[in-house]
Design a protein around this motif. Structure first.
Motif, PDB file in Angstrom:
ATOM      1  N   TYR A 163      87.316  35.665  78.361  1.00 58.38           N
ATOM      2  CA  TYR A 163      87.691  34.263  78.181  1.00 58.38           C
ATOM      3  C   TYR A 163      87.947  33.544  79.499  1.00 58.38           C
ATOM      4  O   TYR A 163      87.851  32.327  79.586  1.00 58.38           O
ATOM      5  N   THR A 171      84.082  33.377  70.076  1.00 58.85           N
ATOM      6  CA  THR A 171      85.477  33.449  69.636  1.00 58.85           C
ATOM      7  C   THR A 171      85.656  33.378  68.124  1.00 58.85           C
ATOM      8  O   THR A 171      86.759  33.608  67.643  1.00 58.85           O
ATOM      9  N   GLU A 175      87.952  29.040  66.004  1.00 57.09           N
ATOM     10  CA  GLU A 175      88.372  28.904  67.397  1.00 57.09           C
ATOM     11  C   GLU A 175      87.349  28.113  68.200  1.00 57.09           C
ATOM     12  O   GLU A 175      87.715  27.327  69.090  1.00 57.09           O
ATOM     13  N   LYS A 178      87.836  24.472  67.570  1.00 55.95           N
ATOM     14  CA  LYS A 178      89.062  24.043  68.245  1.00 55.95           C
ATOM     15  C   LYS A 178      88.809  23.849  69.740  1.00 55.95           C
ATOM     16  O   LYS A 178      89.217  22.838  70.327  1.00 55.95           O
ATOM     17  N   ARG A 179      88.114  24.805  70.360  1.00 56.24           N
ATOM     18  CA  ARG A 179      87.856  24.723  71.797  1.00 56.24           C
ATOM     19  C   ARG A 179      86.921  23.557  72.137  1.00 56.24           C
ATOM     20  O   ARG A 179      87.084  22.902  73.165  1.00 56.24           O
TER      21      ARG A 179
END
Length: 390
Positions: A163, A171, A175, A178-179
């Protein structure tokens, strides 16, 4: 006599307090250790039983013989219950699973010797020499976007689990969305966003752009010992609404249907919700787990291969990445899920998957997206095991 009673009562008070204190310590320890399903309740029950037992001893209510019998019974029943739980847990752990976390993504890492990632028959007509977009996505799509990277990115180390240093991560769908919304990555390879993910983007003032890059089948599967090989779409909806609860109703054995679900906002769970439409989705089988950081939470069980289980995923993931000879993919409305039925449109649960972006100044993003939809990009879609757009 009166003083003796109050003395015994005082001893009982301190004894029960000590047992309660030890019980609280045991409760916390077993909860943190992940024992909420069995060991935490066992600690509570034992604390209460032992407290009562000690009080009875202090007040001389139990004879010496009976007190020994009671003590042996408490110890024996506790050991039997623990042995039964551990035997069941050992059996469950041996069952095959379909779970993202069991896939070793480094097997598909780009620019690595003996990688399973596919290649073009000729050099790519598009290359990124610098300022390569940061990538992330769903586990099931990692082999595909790893192939894109190997074809057009500069040669380098792109560890999907690193990461801190890698530009190409994997991910999971929740996730990755979200990122992307938080601006921590540039392109994600995923199924369409859930309603919650769309709302999150809107709250952040972010517009999600979905570029279709291939097609895939949403599939349901059962244990190979189950005689059911196909279901109607309406039967599936009734199962996941809790209206059909026994396999006998749909032509199978007389067993309760254990219809598993996936975590909220995962690609497959979002697809199930879209499939259900206005039909309410029942509460799934759940496992209680303890997390030191977030406390006690509930998480949907990953699919385990119980003989009465029903699970779902996407075709490539279930048949290739997490291949198991223990499951049978179900035909839906009489149509089997495969490339032919996806391409023809006969399979009713075929869906597109996407490269999702937001507004970004990186000049390589749009040309890269265009190349994904080109003949070379679509060649990699087919070679990986998915179905191209055309």
């Amino acid at each position: 006599m009166k003083e003796s009673f109050w003395t015994k009562l005082l001893f009982s008070f301190f004894a029960v307090g000590g047992i309660a204190f030890l019980g609280v310590i045991g409760f916390i320890f077993t909860a943190i250790s992940g024992g909420l399903m069995f060991y935490t309740p066992l600690v509570v029950v034992l604390s209460v039983v032992i407290a009562i037992y000690v009080v009875l001893l202090i007040f001389n209510i139990l004879s010496r013989k009976i007190s020994r019998i009671v003590l042996l019974s408490i110890v024996g029943l506790s050991l039997l219950a623990t042995a039964g739980y551990e035997i069941k847990a050992a059996y469950v752990s041996r069952l095959a699973t379909v779970d993202d976390r069991e896939v070793n993504l480094t097997l598909y890492e780009p620019f690595v010797e003996n990688s399973k990632v596919v290649n073009l028959d000729e050099p790519a007509d598009f290359h990124i020499d610098s300022n390569a977009p940061r990538l992330d996505g769903a586990t099931a799509l990692y082999p595909l976007y790893s192939a894109f990277v190997q074809s057009v990115y500069p040669v380098g180390k792109y560890d999907p689990y690193d990461y801190r240093n890698s530009q190409v991560l994997c991910t999971s769908t929740p996730e990755a969305y979200k990122r992307l919304i938080e601006g921590e990555t540039d392109i994600i390879f995923v199924a369409a966003p859930s309603l919650a993910q769309q709302k999150h983007a809107k709250r952040k003032g972010v517009e999600l752009k979905l570029t279709p890059i291939g097609r895939e089948a949403f599939v349901f599967f059962v244990n190979k010992r189950n005689s059911v090989t196909g279901l109607a779409a309406d039967q599936l909806k009734d199962i996941y609404a809790g209206k059909i609860t026994n396999w006998k109703t749909v032509g199978g054995p007389s067993n309760r249907i254990r219809a598993f679900q996936r975590p909220e906002d995962s690609g497959s769970q979002t697809m199930l919700q879209k499939f259900m439409g206005d039909t309410p989705l029942m509460t799934p089988p759940q496992e209680d787990i303890a997390d030191v950081m977030s406390g006690i939470i509930q998480q949907t069980s990953s699919y385990r291969n119980y003989k009465n289980a029903l699970g779902y995923s996407f075709l490539f993931y279930a048949s290739e990445m997490n291949q198991s000879g223990e499951i049978t993919l179900l035909s839906i409305d009489g149509v089997k899920p495969d490339k032919k039925s996806i391409r023809s449109g006969q399979y009713p649960l075929a869906t597109e998957f996407y490269a999702v972006t937001t507004r970004n100044d990186n000049p390589n993003i749009q040309p890269f997206l265009d190349w994904l939809q080109s003949s070379q990009g679509q060649e990699l879609v087919e070679k990986t095991g998915y179905t191209s757009l055309k």
